[in-house]
Scaffold this motif. Structure first.
Motif, PDB file in Angstrom:
ATOM      1  N   VAL A 166       0.845  -1.182   0.000  1.00  0.00           N
ATOM      2  CA  VAL A 166       0.000   0.000   0.000  1.00  0.00           C
ATOM      3  C   VAL A 166       0.888   1.243   0.000  1.00  0.00           C
ATOM      4  O   VAL A 166       1.959   1.273   0.619  1.00  0.00           O
ATOM      5  N   ARG A 167       0.472   2.276  -0.686  1.00  0.00           N
ATOM      6  CA  ARG A 167       1.296   3.471  -0.807  1.00  0.00           C
ATOM      7  C   ARG A 167       1.296   4.241   0.508  1.00  0.00           C
ATOM      8  O   ARG A 167       0.350   4.184   1.275  1.00  0.00           O
ATOM      9  N   ALA A 198      -1.820   6.273   2.445  1.00  0.00           N
ATOM     10  CA  ALA A 198      -3.084   5.860   1.832  1.00  0.00           C
ATOM     11  C   ALA A 198      -4.166   5.700   2.904  1.00  0.00           C
ATOM     12  O   ALA A 198      -3.887   5.412   4.072  1.00  0.00           O
ATOM     13  N   ARG A 199      -5.418   5.876   2.512  1.00  0.00           N
ATOM     14  CA  ARG A 199      -6.552   5.707   3.411  1.00  0.00           C
ATOM     15  C   ARG A 199      -6.807   4.219   3.607  1.00  0.00           C
ATOM     16  O   ARG A 199      -7.089   3.479   2.666  1.00  0.00           O
ATOM     17  N   TRP A 218     -10.810   9.091   9.001  1.00  0.00           N
ATOM     18  CA  TRP A 218      -9.988   8.405   8.000  1.00  0.00           C
ATOM     19  C   TRP A 218      -8.683   7.960   8.661  1.00  0.00           C
ATOM     20  O   TRP A 218      -7.873   8.811   9.095  1.00  0.00           O
ATOM     21  N   GLN A 243      -5.066   6.594   8.144  1.00  0.00           N
ATOM     22  CA  GLN A 243      -4.119   6.660   7.041  1.00  0.00           C
ATOM     23  C   GLN A 243      -2.849   5.905   7.393  1.00  0.00           C
ATOM     24  O   GLN A 243      -2.420   5.842   8.559  1.00  0.00           O
ATOM     25  N   GLY A 303       5.241   4.043   4.580  1.00  0.00           N
ATOM     26  CA  GLY A 303       4.656   2.862   3.976  1.00  0.00           C
ATOM     27  C   GLY A 303       4.758   1.652   4.881  1.00  0.00           C
ATOM     28  O   GLY A 303       5.166   1.735   6.049  1.00  0.00           O
TER      29      GLY A 303
END
Length: 788
Positions: A145-146, A149-150, A188, A190, A195
């Motif tokens: 996953v970047r 990211a959410r 949210w 994150q 990463g």
């Protein structure tokens, strides 16, 4: 608390009145069992039985409300409604209840609703769901996953509108975390800014605190599990593959070999599981048959859809899938068999589009359940679009029609049934469809308007009603009149409209005739008829058959006319009683207008002597005028009548103080004579009376002074010769003309130059016309004038 309840009870007794039951109350969701919702007060006579207060129903149904109680207190009955022991109000679940109450007092019964609105209590909001459970909420994310990211959205019911603050309160120690996770006010969650690479198989526990309202908060757990991502990738060259094999393959025969990219791969069939007819080699990927594929015995083998999976032996999650479709081709020996083998049908032309004529049932003996192909082939020369075939269903198309000549016929066609075998076999099913006519439409006719003169003779043809019918044959129409006047008749076959009786424009000008149309011979059933109607308007044209009548037909008038002026004598009033709408008339003098002293200005008779010059009659004259009055409208012929007017002309003199107009009316029949005397009446304003009085006083003073001067001049005249006396009189008048200018009575009408006979008269006075400003001499005895 007791004092508070007593105050509430007293307030309820003052303001409550259930004679008209309709209440709206609000209650917080934090209220528990036993809470008093409302007090009610009732008036009920002590002579009646004990009153009752009932809770009939609750919407939505619930047990949160106790039956209302009723007690007597100081001559008034007080009712109370409370929450039951099972009450658990929640505004997010139900925020509105409707309670229906009934109060009975002897024979008096009244009912009404009580609306209860449940209000949200901020202090009652709590964290809920898996997030607030001891185990917490588990989410899984790949390690690729970047950064930032959410990963997750935290949603708590009821907190979205109250500005909840969210934060991670658990420790995020860098040796154990790749970096801190973050959560914003919208919930949210994150990923860390560095990463999650290299964090596979790790689980991160995040304790999250939610704050809202005034010092209100709750906590929950979110666990993030990082999943590994394989470095190698397994893939097929094609995502789908379609092959066809004959049905006579023996069990164990090779069908196809699938191949995928990857290292140390294995193959398996995922669907169907188990596979009854095919298998695959785990190492080589070869698909083979495992049972006979005869379609007649096993129709399910015609099409087989296999889902094949290829995966790494030691990393089973690294895999790829292939959709393999195997079509078993029939080895064809027999043509299809169909029921019915012959189709004969009769259908009306009004059959709607999509009407099913038949459904063929066909099967292939070589492969029961095999898909067959159906085609429609027309044998006759009819429109190919009349019928259509959808799969095995023969339906009516939109072109069946019997409303044109020669269009009702039979449709001859065939249905060709083809199988999918090799070689292809065909079966033909003959089709014969008869189309019968149907009386679909009602006849109609356009509204018509006919004109006829009122003097038209009976049996006159006025015109024809043209009926239209979209059904064939189009001319099978009969015409009838429906409740119309007996003056007209319509021919039953041709539709011609005839006049039967006399007409009178003055009695009725417009006739409306309803014509009924009935068709026949346009349906297979001879008793099927349709009808229609239209309105025929008949306008009667006026024929002039009444002469004008003047009221009165004879007039006798006496008028006083001044010299050089036009005077309106009278107005000729004529009309046609039988035709009051006819108002256009022409007027002309046909007799008695000697010396052309009278002219007509429309219906107004005017005396004019402007063109007479010096010829002025000093004696009264009488004229008997004949005036012809004719109608001038568009109708012909033009009829006329004659009115007689006797005018007595009296010349105007200065000594005449008033002008009277005397009219004598003599009708054509023997009736009493009518004499009209017109007298002017004038009522001035008060201010004008004051001004007139002052002016009259000044005028009397001026007349006295003038009389004195005249007497002085007369004395001088008696002492001198006649001519010098006359000159002296004239000079005296000239000296006083300025004083007479404002006091002489002004004539009502301007006089023209006096005749030569008047010039020789003796003028003993002089005055000035206030309107024109001209000076003139006058004779005080005769009133004759001479303009200067």
């Amino acid at each position: 608390m007791v004092l508070l309840r007593l105050l509430v009870l007293l307030f309820a007794l003052v303001v409550s009145d259930l004679h008209s039951l309709s209440w709206f109350i609000n209650v917080s969701e934090s209220q528990g069992p036993g809470t008093v919702l409302q007090f009610f007060s009732f008036n009920c006579s002590s002579y009646t039985p004990t009153p009752t207060l009932e809770l009939l129903n609750v919407q939505p149904p619930t047990t949160f409300f106790n039956p209302p109680s009723l007690a007597r207190w100081q001559g008034t009955y007080v009712g109370k409604l409370t929450l039951s022991s099972s009450a658990r109000l929640d505004a997010l679940t139900v925020n509105h209840y409707k309670l229906w109450l009934k109060f009975t007092c002897g024979n008096y019964v009244t009912e009404g609703p009580l609306f209860v609105d449940v209000q949200r209590d901020l202090s009652h909001i709590q964290c809920a769901g898996q997030f607030a459970s001891p185990a917490g909420e588990m989410i899984q994310v790949p390690e690729t996953v970047r950064p930032g990211a959410r990963l997750y959205i935290l949603l708590l019911p009821g907190l979205e509108l109250h500005g909840a603050q969210m934060s991670i309160i658990s420790a995020q120690d860098p040796p154990h975390f790749p970096g801190p996770f973050s959560i914003n006010e919208q919930g949210w969650l994150q990923a860390p800014s560095l990463g999650l690479l290299g964090q596979a198989q790790k689980v991160f526990q995040l304790q999250i605190s939610v704050s809202f309202g005034q010092r209100q908060s709750c906590q929950g757990m979110v666990m993030v599990k990082v999943l590994p991502v394989s470095s190698s990738q397994v893939s097929f060259l094609k995502q789908a593959q379609n092959i066809t094999i004959p049905e006579n393959l023996a069990p164990g025969s090779e069908v196809v070999q699938v191949w995928a990219w990857g290292v140390n791969l294995r193959y398996e069939i995922l669907s169907p599981l188990p596979s009854p007819f095919f298998s695959i080699g785990h190492v080589d990927g070869v698909v083979r048959t495992t049972a006979p594929l005869e379609l007649a015995r096993t129709p399910g083998t015609a099409v087989s859809r296999l889902q094949v999976k290829a995966f790494e032996r030691h990393r089973p999650w690294d895999s790829a899938e292939l959709n393999l479709t195997i079509n078993v081709r029939l080895v064809n020996l027999w043509p299809p068999r169909c029921l019915p083998a012959l189709l004969v049908s009769q259908i009306p032309e009004t059959a709607p589009v999509g009407t099913v004529l038949t459904t063929l049932t066909c099967e292939d003996p070589d492969s029961v359940g095999a898909t067959l192909d159906y085609k429609l082939w027309f044998r006759s020369s009819s429109d190919p679009a009349s019928l259509c075939l959808y799969d095995r269903v023969l339906e009516v198309n939109a072109t069946l029609d019997c409303d044109t000549p020669g269009s009702c016929f039979q449709h001859a066609a065939s249905i060709l049934v083809l199988d999918g075998g090799q070689p292809q076999m065909t079966t033909e099913v003959p089709v014969l469809v008869m189309v019968t006519p149907v009386n679909e439409f009602s006849p109609a006719c356009a509204p018509r308007m006919f004109r006829v003169r009122e003097d038209a003779a009976p049996h006159t043809l006025l015109g024809s009603v043209v009926g239209m019918d979209m059904d064939y044959p189009h001319g099978n129409i009969e015409y009838y009149t429906s409740g119309g006047p007996p003056t007209f008749a319509v021919d039953r076959l041709s539709g011609e409209v005839h006049l039967l009786g006399p007409l009178d424009y003055e009695q009725q000008r417009v006739y409306r005739l309803t014509v009924l149309l009935i068709d026949h011979g346009q349906d297979q059933n001879p008793n099927c008829h349709h009808s229609g109607s239209c309105t025929i308007t008949i306008e009667v044209e006026d024929v002039n058959d009444h002469a004008p009548e003047c009221e009165p037909p004879f007039q006798e008038l006496t008028i006083y006319v001044p010299l050089g002026r036009s005077v309106e004598v009278t107005k000729v009033s004529c009309r046609i009683p039988q035709e009051p709408q006819r108002l256009a008339f022409s007027y002309s003098i046909v007799g008695g207008n000697s010396q052309n002293r009278f002219i007509l200005q429309g219906p107004i008779l005017v005396h004019s002597d402007l063109v007479l010059g010096p010829f002025w009659a000093e004696q009264p004259n009488t004229y008997e005028l004949l005036i012809c009055v004719a109608d001038a409208g568009p109708s012909t012929p033009h009829l006329s009548t004659t009115a007689t007017i006797v005018v007595h002309l009296v010349p105007w003199k200065a000594s005449t103080e008033a002008t009277s107009l005397h009219r004598t009316t003599v009708p054509s029949m023997m009736t009493p004579m009518l004499v009209t005397d017109t007298e002017a009446f004038w009522q001035p304003q008060p201010w004008f009376v004051v001004v007139l009085t002052a002016t009259g006083a000044l005028l009397l003073l001026a007349l006295g002074w003038l009389l004195g001067r005249l007497l002085q001049g007369l004395a001088q005249l008696l002492q001198a010769p006649s001519k010098p006396a006359q000159a002296l009189l004239l000079n005296s008048i000239q000296r006083t003309e300025g004083s007479l200018e404002g006091f002489m009575e002004v004539p009502k009408m301007e006089m023209s130059q006096a005749p030569s006979s008047v010039k020789s008269l003796h003028f003993d006075g002089r005055a000035q016309d206030s309107r024109t400003g001209r000076d003139y001499l006058f004779n005080t005895r005769t009133g004759a004038r001479r303009w200067l």
